[in-house]
Design an enzyme around this catalytic site. Structure first.
Site, PDB file in Angstrom:
ATOM      1  N   ASN A   1       0.689  -1.417   0.210  1.00  0.00           N
ATOM      2  CA  ASN A   1       0.049  -0.288   0.109  1.00  0.00           C
ATOM      3  C   ASN A   1       1.236   1.038  -0.158  1.00  0.00           C
ATOM      4  O   ASN A   1       2.076   1.325   0.047  1.00  0.00           O
ATOM      5  CB  ASN A   1      -1.065   0.566   1.121  1.00  0.00           C
ATOM      6  CG  ASN A   1      -0.730   0.091   2.705  1.00  0.00           C
ATOM      7  OD1 ASN A   1       0.395   0.772   2.917  1.00  0.00           O
ATOM      8  ND2 ASN A   1      -0.662  -1.084   3.524  1.00  0.00           N
TER       9      ASN A   1
ATOM     10  N   ASP B   1      -4.879  -5.859   5.188  1.00  0.00           N
ATOM     11  CA  ASP B   1      -5.849  -7.011   6.252  1.00  0.00           C
ATOM     12  C   ASP B   1      -6.093  -8.121   5.278  1.00  0.00           C
ATOM     13  O   ASP B   1      -6.428  -8.919   5.635  1.00  0.00           O
ATOM     14  CB  ASP B   1      -7.528  -6.181   5.436  1.00  0.00           C
ATOM     15  CG  ASP B   1      -7.547  -4.808   6.449  1.00  0.00           C
ATOM     16  OD1 ASP B   1      -6.765  -4.864   7.729  1.00  0.00           O
ATOM     17  OD2 ASP B   1      -7.951  -3.524   6.008  1.00  0.00           O
TER      18      ASP B   1
ATOM     19  N   LYS C   1       8.417 -17.739  -9.523  1.00  0.00           N
ATOM     20  CA  LYS C   1       7.647 -16.340 -10.585  1.00  0.00           C
ATOM     21  C   LYS C   1       6.528 -16.904 -11.465  1.00  0.00           C
ATOM     22  O   LYS C   1       6.532 -17.936 -11.571  1.00  0.00           O
ATOM     23  CB  LYS C   1       8.973 -15.693 -11.296  1.00  0.00           C
ATOM     24  CG  LYS C   1       8.130 -14.441 -11.751  1.00  0.00           C
ATOM     25  CD  LYS C   1       9.145 -13.956 -13.001  1.00  0.00           C
ATOM     26  CE  LYS C   1       8.104 -12.781 -13.715  1.00  0.00           C
ATOM     27  NZ  LYS C   1       8.571 -11.789 -14.760  1.00  0.00           N
TER      28      LYS C   1
ATOM     29  N   PRO D   1      -4.853 -11.253  10.809  1.00  0.00           N
ATOM     30  CA  PRO D   1      -4.141 -11.255  11.914  1.00  0.00           C
ATOM     31  C   PRO D   1      -4.663  -9.531  12.069  1.00  0.00           C
ATOM     32  O   PRO D   1      -4.070  -8.910  11.614  1.00  0.00           O
ATOM     33  CB  PRO D   1      -3.308 -11.707  12.637  1.00  0.00           C
ATOM     34  CG  PRO D   1      -2.512 -12.082  12.486  1.00  0.00           C
ATOM     35  CD  PRO D   1      -3.170 -12.155  10.651  1.00  0.00           C
ATOM     36  N   ASP D   2      -5.716  -9.012  13.215  1.00  0.00           N
ATOM     37  CA  ASP D   2      -5.575  -7.948  13.408  1.00  0.00           C
ATOM     38  C   ASP D   2      -4.821  -7.297  14.853  1.00  0.00           C
ATOM     39  O   ASP D   2      -5.382  -8.325  15.515  1.00  0.00           O
ATOM     40  CB  ASP D   2      -7.186  -6.901  13.661  1.00  0.00           C
ATOM     41  CG  ASP D   2      -7.181  -5.902  13.947  1.00  0.00           C
ATOM     42  OD1 ASP D   2      -6.200  -5.610  14.241  1.00  0.00           O
ATOM     43  OD2 ASP D   2      -8.280  -5.491  13.233  1.00  0.00           O
TER      44      ASP D   2
ATOM     45  N   LYS E   1     -14.442   2.385  14.863  1.00  0.00           N
ATOM     46  CA  LYS E   1     -13.239   1.566  14.894  1.00  0.00           C
ATOM     47  C   LYS E   1     -12.556   1.048  15.745  1.00  0.00           C
ATOM     48  O   LYS E   1     -12.110   0.413  16.248  1.00  0.00           O
ATOM     49  CB  LYS E   1     -12.208   1.914  13.333  1.00  0.00           C
ATOM     50  CG  LYS E   1     -11.149   1.108  12.902  1.00  0.00           C
ATOM     51  CD  LYS E   1     -10.310   1.379  11.760  1.00  0.00           C
ATOM     52  CE  LYS E   1     -11.437   1.067  11.047  1.00  0.00           C
ATOM     53  NZ  LYS E   1     -10.417   1.786   9.504  1.00  0.00           N
TER      54      LYS E   1
END
Ligand code: C5P
Length: 402
Positions: A207, A276, A286, A306-307, A338
């Site tokens: 990200n 997430d 590859k 896992p959070d 949240k």
């Protein structure tokens, strides 16, 4: 920040050309700065530039009738809350180690009772020489602090250890040396950056997190005297002064590093943008389009990660736990939900749809969202300033035994 007095002693190395930038950084941190030079330093940096930037007379001579009248050299040594020697040549280190006082700089260094921070800069072989090694050891043994030198190409044409630490890094070490120490004796864990979830040996899901916010949080905690462990996702940011860094790549690695450190931590700040989801499988080689029918693309199966924040918040006996939430719509309502779902003590919500805040920016517009519904909206601030406000709040929670 407190108004502190930094005496900056400059010796004659090529790195002295960076000293004006250091003076600016020290002034930007709110310090009062006075510069003193060895005689050869003036060959490499303009005393007038230093005088203009520091707003104070620059001195180079021990016996200067006019300037001694203003503030004599012993008063100058007593004036300093911290003495910084940057750049420190091999010769200055030798003179310091042997207690010589044959010019203004070395006399001040012998007379001062303030802590001394040294930023060496020299040729790689001079730095490695047994004489310099012995001088550095002897100075360290007396409590002299060092920042750098770094490795890289040197002005003399050699490559290796010997470059003066960058002005921003020296300024960070000054903050550490002078810090208010409001987190002294505390251990904190900070996560930063994004995670990288491999698909095969060359591809990954990741990200846009730069890690800047988490690095600023770690730097500020170190400046306040905490023992800081920074669990960092992939990225090229420099490790802040006084911080122990653990590099991780995936969310699972981050989880492992966080839970290994958590039992001894007074606070956990999860500023990382943890993926997430991760690919359900990691191909050993590859993935090749030639192995698929013409025009076909593989289907990507994902599984939940896992959070870490939610899991840490549930751990019995845990310290203060702070989460971050990057939202682009309905920011405060989403952050409130949240916070409740994760069970942390404080959630820092930011609107990533703004161009001047969030990912890769040096500034951030955040709100502190508290259990029970209280919200503090902060103005657009630098990430360092956001970090300072955050630790102000966490210190209160620590103080109240949260
Ligand atoms: O649910 P969301 O990803 O928006 O939550 C953000 C917060 O939760 C951040 O503090 C992030 O570090 C943390 N987090 C986590 N583990 C995950 C996902 C997010 O600790 N798998």
């Amino acid at each position: 920040m407190d108004h502190r007095r930094v005496l900056l002693a400059v010796s004659g190395g090529i790195a002295a050309y960076k000293v004006p930038e250091l003076v600016r950084a020290l002034r930007a941190d709110g310090h009062e700065v006075r510069c003193v030079l060895t005689r050869s330093a003036a060959e490499f940096v303009s005393p007038l530039a230093l005088q203009t930037l520091s707003g104070s007379r620059v001195r180079a001579e021990l016996f200067d009738a006019e300037q001694e009248g203003e503030i004599d050299h012993i008063a100058l040594a007593d004036w300093a809350d911290l003495v910084v020697v940057a750049p420190a040549t091999a010769h200055v280190l030798a003179r310091m180690a042997h207690g010589l006082a044959d010019d203004l700089v070395t006399t001040l260094l012998l007379a001062t009772r303030a802590p001394v921070l040294v930023a060496p800069a020299m040729n790689v072989n001079m730095w490695a020489h047994p004489a310099t090694r012995a001088n550095v050891e002897s100075l360290r043994g007396r409590g002299v602090l060092f920042v750098g030198p770094a490795s890289g190409p040197l002005a003399c044409g050699w490559e290796g250890e010997g470059r003066m630490a960058e002005p921003a890094e020296i300024a960070a070490s000054v903050r550490l040396a002078l810090g208010p120490a409001s987190l002294a004796g505390r251990r904190v864990v900070v996560t930063a950056g994004g995670t990288r979830e491999p698909l095969d040996t060359v591809r990954a899901l990741t990200n846009r997190s730069s890690g800047k916010m988490g690095f600023a949080v770690a730097a500020e905690a170190a400046r306040r005297g905490a023992e800081v462990v920074l669990v960092a996702g992939p990225g090229g940011l420099a490790t802040p002064a006084g911080v122990r860094r653990l590099d991780v790549e995936t969310a699972l690695e981050m989880r492992e590093a966080v839970f290994a450190e958590l039992p001894r931590a007074d606070a956990l700040v999860m500023a990382a943008a943890v993926a997430d989801f991760r690919p359900a499988e990691r191909a050993e080689h590859k993935i090749k389009k030639e192995d698929l029918p013409e025009d076909a693309a593989p289907t990507l199966a994902l599984v939940r990660n896992p959070d870490i924040l939610a899991e840490a918040s549930r751990r019995p006996g845990r310290g203060v736990v702070v989460g971050f939430a990057a939202e682009s719509r309905d920011v405060l309502a989403a952050a409130q939900r949240k916070l409740e779902r994760k069970g942390c003590d404080l959630l820092v919500a930011n609107d990533v749809s703004r161009a001047d805040a969030g990912f890769d920016s040096d500034s951030n517009a955040v709100s502190f969202v508290w259990p029970g519904g209280d919200v503090e909206e902060l103005p657009l601030l630098s990430k360092s300033e956001v970090a300072a406000r955050l630790w102000d709040r966490v210190e209160k929670l620590l103080g109240s035994g949260a």
